[in-house]
Design a protein around this motif. Structure first.
Motif, PDB file in Angstrom:
ATOM      1  N   THR A   1       1.593  11.960  -9.984  1.00 57.96           N
ATOM      2  CA  THR A   1       0.889  13.236  -9.832  1.00 57.96           C
ATOM      3  C   THR A   1       1.843  14.373  -9.495  1.00 57.96           C
ATOM      4  O   THR A   1       1.414  15.434  -9.060  1.00 57.96           O
ATOM      5  CB  THR A   1      -0.204  13.135  -8.730  1.00 57.96           C
ATOM      6  N   GLY A   2       3.110  14.126  -9.651  1.00 57.81           N
ATOM      7  CA  GLY A   2       4.091  15.184  -9.420  1.00 57.81           C
ATOM      8  C   GLY A   2       4.478  15.357  -7.960  1.00 57.81           C
ATOM      9  O   GLY A   2       4.956  16.425  -7.582  1.00 57.81           O
ATOM     10  N   GLY A   3       4.265  14.319  -7.155  1.00 59.14           N
ATOM     11  CA  GLY A   3       4.707  14.356  -5.769  1.00 59.14           C
ATOM     12  C   GLY A   3       3.778  15.094  -4.827  1.00 59.14           C
ATOM     13  O   GLY A   3       4.145  15.349  -3.693  1.00 59.14           O
ATOM     14  N   ALA A   4       2.583  15.462  -5.282  1.00 63.55           N
ATOM     15  CA  ALA A   4       1.655  16.178  -4.400  1.00 63.55           C
ATOM     16  C   ALA A   4       1.315  15.335  -3.193  1.00 63.55           C
ATOM     17  O   ALA A   4       1.103  14.133  -3.298  1.00 63.55           O
ATOM     18  CB  ALA A   4       0.373  16.518  -5.165  1.00 63.55           C
TER      19      ALA A   4
ATOM     20  N   VAL B   1       0.847  -1.198   0.000  1.00 67.37           N
ATOM     21  CA  VAL B   1       0.000   0.000   0.000  1.00 67.37           C
ATOM     22  C   VAL B   1       0.882   1.247   0.000  1.00 67.37           C
ATOM     23  O   VAL B   1       0.671   2.175  -0.793  1.00 67.37           O
ATOM     24  CB  VAL B   1      -0.979   0.006   1.200  1.00 67.37           C
ATOM     25  N   ARG B   2       1.890   1.287   0.880  1.00 61.59           N
ATOM     26  CA  ARG B   2       2.799   2.442   0.937  1.00 61.59           C
ATOM     27  C   ARG B   2       3.528   2.630  -0.396  1.00 61.59           C
ATOM     28  O   ARG B   2       3.659   3.752  -0.886  1.00 61.59           O
ATOM     29  CB  ARG B   2       3.813   2.280   2.071  1.00 61.59           C
ATOM     30  N   GLU B   3       3.997   1.538  -0.951  1.00 54.03           N
ATOM     31  CA  GLU B   3       4.702   1.601  -2.230  1.00 54.03           C
ATOM     32  C   GLU B   3       3.788   2.116  -3.341  1.00 54.03           C
ATOM     33  O   GLU B   3       4.187   2.946  -4.163  1.00 54.03           O
ATOM     34  CB  GLU B   3       5.221   0.196  -2.575  1.00 54.03           C
ATOM     35  N   SER B   4       2.563   1.643  -3.367  1.00 51.80           N
ATOM     36  CA  SER B   4       1.598   2.076  -4.383  1.00 51.80           C
ATOM     37  C   SER B   4       1.237   3.544  -4.202  1.00 51.80           C
ATOM     38  O   SER B   4       1.062   4.270  -5.188  1.00 51.80           O
ATOM     39  CB  SER B   4       0.343   1.200  -4.332  1.00 51.80           C
ATOM     40  N   LEU B   5       1.130   4.005  -2.964  1.00 54.02           N
ATOM     41  CA  LEU B   5       0.878   5.424  -2.721  1.00 54.02           C
ATOM     42  C   LEU B   5       2.054   6.254  -3.225  1.00 54.02           C
ATOM     43  O   LEU B   5       1.864   7.325  -3.818  1.00 54.02           O
ATOM     44  CB  LEU B   5       0.635   5.691  -1.236  1.00 54.02           C
ATOM     45  N   GLY B   6       3.256   5.752  -3.038  1.00 51.89           N
ATOM     46  CA  GLY B   6       4.432   6.436  -3.575  1.00 51.89           C
ATOM     47  C   GLY B   6       4.374   6.546  -5.093  1.00 51.89           C
ATOM     48  O   GLY B   6       4.730   7.580  -5.664  1.00 51.89           O
ATOM     49  N   GLU B   7       3.908   5.495  -5.740  1.00 56.29           N
ATOM     50  CA  GLU B   7       3.744   5.526  -7.207  1.00 56.29           C
ATOM     51  C   GLU B   7       2.716   6.577  -7.617  1.00 56.29           C
ATOM     52  O   GLU B   7       2.906   7.300  -8.599  1.00 56.29           O
ATOM     53  CB  GLU B   7       3.318   4.153  -7.725  1.00 56.29           C
ATOM     54  N   LEU B   8       1.604   6.658  -6.862  1.00 56.67           N
ATOM     55  CA  LEU B   8       0.588   7.671  -7.164  1.00 56.67           C
ATOM     56  C   LEU B   8       1.186   9.061  -7.024  1.00 56.67           C
ATOM     57  O   LEU B   8       0.973   9.928  -7.888  1.00 56.67           O
ATOM     58  CB  LEU B   8      -0.629   7.524  -6.241  1.00 56.67           C
TER      59      LEU B   8
END
Length: 193
Positions: free
Chosen positions: A185-188, A174-181
């Protein structure tokens, strides 16, 4: 059969999943599930409305767990970080049921009716998270966007987790996938303007 059977609900869930994997969801009847669990159809219907709901039992408890976790996040956290914390808590609940989750995911993925029910479950979870964010003072559309984005992350992470050969924890995925998101999205990190 005696009047009272221990863990009837769990036995029905296990029997149903076994039969869905062996024979397919459509080909399995409630009578067969009850028979496999050494229970009656009447007992089945005391626990579940229909054979579909056997696969979705616990959805309310999972949502309650996620919302409670979100409520416990410090107020200074961004909306997406609060949702991420909630989803990590939900992941911890699912972690010990990986073998069951893999089988269940395969059954759900193979059936349009079950995929639709899964989407309803996820939409309900997103609505619960959005409401919890609104209670924290997060306005719209930020509350809904953070909740929906979190559910998208969770859905992708869960599919990766059940499909991976290694035994990483769901919360890590989950954390890794959130990092991908965040990367796409440009790190927002979230928040409302």
């Amino acid at each position: 059969m005696g009047r009272w059977e221990p863990n009837a609900r769990g036995r029905l869930q296990e029997a149903a999943l076994e039969l869905y994997v062996e024979r397919g969801y459509e080909q399995t009847t409630v009578a067969e599930i009850a028979r496999r669990a050494a229970l009656t159809e009447r007992t089945f219907f005391r626990h579940f409305a229909d054979k579909r709901e056997v696969l979705f039992a616990g959805s309310e408890a999972l949502q309650e767990c996620a919302v409670e976790a979100l409520d416990a996040v410090p107020a200074a956290a961004s909306p997406i970080d609060a949702v991420a914390a909630a989803l990590e808590e939900a992941a911890a609940v699912l972690q010990d049921r990986r073998a069951y989750a893999r089988k269940r995911h395969a059954v759900v993925s193979a059936n349009a009716e079950l995929r639709e029910r899964e989407l309803i479950k996820l939409a309900t979870l997103a609505a619960g998270l959005a409401e919890a964010l609104r209670r924290r003072g997060v306005g719209e559309p930020a509350a809904s966007l953070a909740a929906e984005a979190g559910i998208a992350v969770f859905k992708v992470a869960f599919a990766r987790w059940v499909g991976e050969a290694d035994e990483r924890e769901l919360a890590e995925v989950v954390r890794e996938s959130l990092g991908e998101l965040r990367a796409v999205t440009g790190g927002a990190s979230g928040g409302s303007r």
